[in-house]
Design an enzyme around this catalytic site. Structure first.
Site, short mmCIF file in Angstrom:
data_model
loop_
_atom_site.label_atom_id
_atom_site.label_comp_id
_atom_site.label_asym_id
_atom_site.label_seq_id
_atom_site.Cartn_x
_atom_site.Cartn_y
_atom_site.Cartn_z
N ASP A 113 0.85 -1.19 0.00
CA ASP A 113 0.00 0.00 0.00
C ASP A 113 0.88 1.24 0.00
O ASP A 113 2.01 1.21 0.52
CB ASP A 113 -0.91 0.02 1.23
CG ASP A 113 -1.99 -1.05 1.19
OD1 ASP A 113 -2.43 -1.40 0.08
OD2 ASP A 113 -2.39 -1.53 2.26
N ASP A 116 -7.11 -1.22 -4.38
CA ASP A 116 -8.16 -0.87 -3.41
C ASP A 116 -9.07 0.22 -3.97
O ASP A 116 -10.29 0.17 -3.82
CB ASP A 116 -7.54 -0.36 -2.10
CG ASP A 116 -6.72 -1.41 -1.39
OD1 ASP A 116 -6.98 -2.61 -1.58
OD2 ASP A 116 -5.81 -1.03 -0.63
#
Length: 198
Positions: free
Chosen positions: A138, A172
């Site tokens: 991420d 995401d």
């Protein structure tokens, strides 16, 4: 069209992740603006860093969900469903597949990222984790509002408050945009899908 969209989203997602993984130390943060940072973290969980159950179970669930969604998109495309509906489903599929790729191959082929070293590709089978056990990369952090709760506030008084605090990746974002668009514009199709399952 759906296949092309999935390939494009996967390519963008993986390019960003590999650049971050091989160019930044774990927890390193690059300030782009006051409300946007590239902050490298890794997690074992689902979208937005959530963790539900053991890692292996989550990875197997992802594979099953991706297979089901792929088949469903194929059926809807054959049925000539609205193109926007197919696009939203493809975005969710691409995001799920992007995070699954991390779990499948990043542990197999990359060194473990640390706060003092930058990870490198070491070849399949020489990495930090077995198949399906890799961590998801991420990097996008948007602390749009950073303030402190007033002292008089029950429970949180005096504590720091950050809106929007999750660190996430392109996959995401693809899942989130796809799901929100489905809920806003394609409720009829979603209801029809649930009725068919019953």
């Amino acid at each position: 069209m759906a296949l092309l969209l999935v390939v494009v989203i996967l390519a963008i997602d993986q390019i960003i992740k590999v650049l971050v993984k091989t160019g930044m130390e774990l927890h390193e943060s690059i300030r782009v603006t006051d409300w946007f940072y590239i902050s490298f973290i890794e997690n074992n969980g689902m979208a937005w860093g959530m963790q539900i159950g053991p890692k292996l179970v989550l990875s197997i669930f992802r594979i099953i969900a991706i297979a089901f969604l792929s088949y469903y998109i194929w059926l809807e495309a054959k049925r000539k469903a609205r193109w926007g509906y197919i696009v939203c489903l493809a975005m969710v599929l691409a995001g799920a597949a992007g995070n699954l790729i991390d779990c499948m191959f990043y542990g197999l082929g990359f060194e473990a990222s640390t706060s003092s070293t930058v990870s490198q590709w070491v070849g399949l089978g020489n990495g930090y984790a077995p198949f399906l056990m890799g961590k998801v990369v991420d990097m996008f952090y948007f602390p749009i509002i950073q303030t402190t709760w007033p002292e008089w506030m029950p429970f949180w008084g005096g504590e720091e408050f950050v809106f929007f605090s999750p660190v996430f990746n392109f996959a995401d974002a693809s899942i989130s945009v796809g799901v929100i668009a489905l809920l806003l514009f394609f409720r009829k199709e979603l209801v029809s899908m649930s009725l068919k399952r019953e």
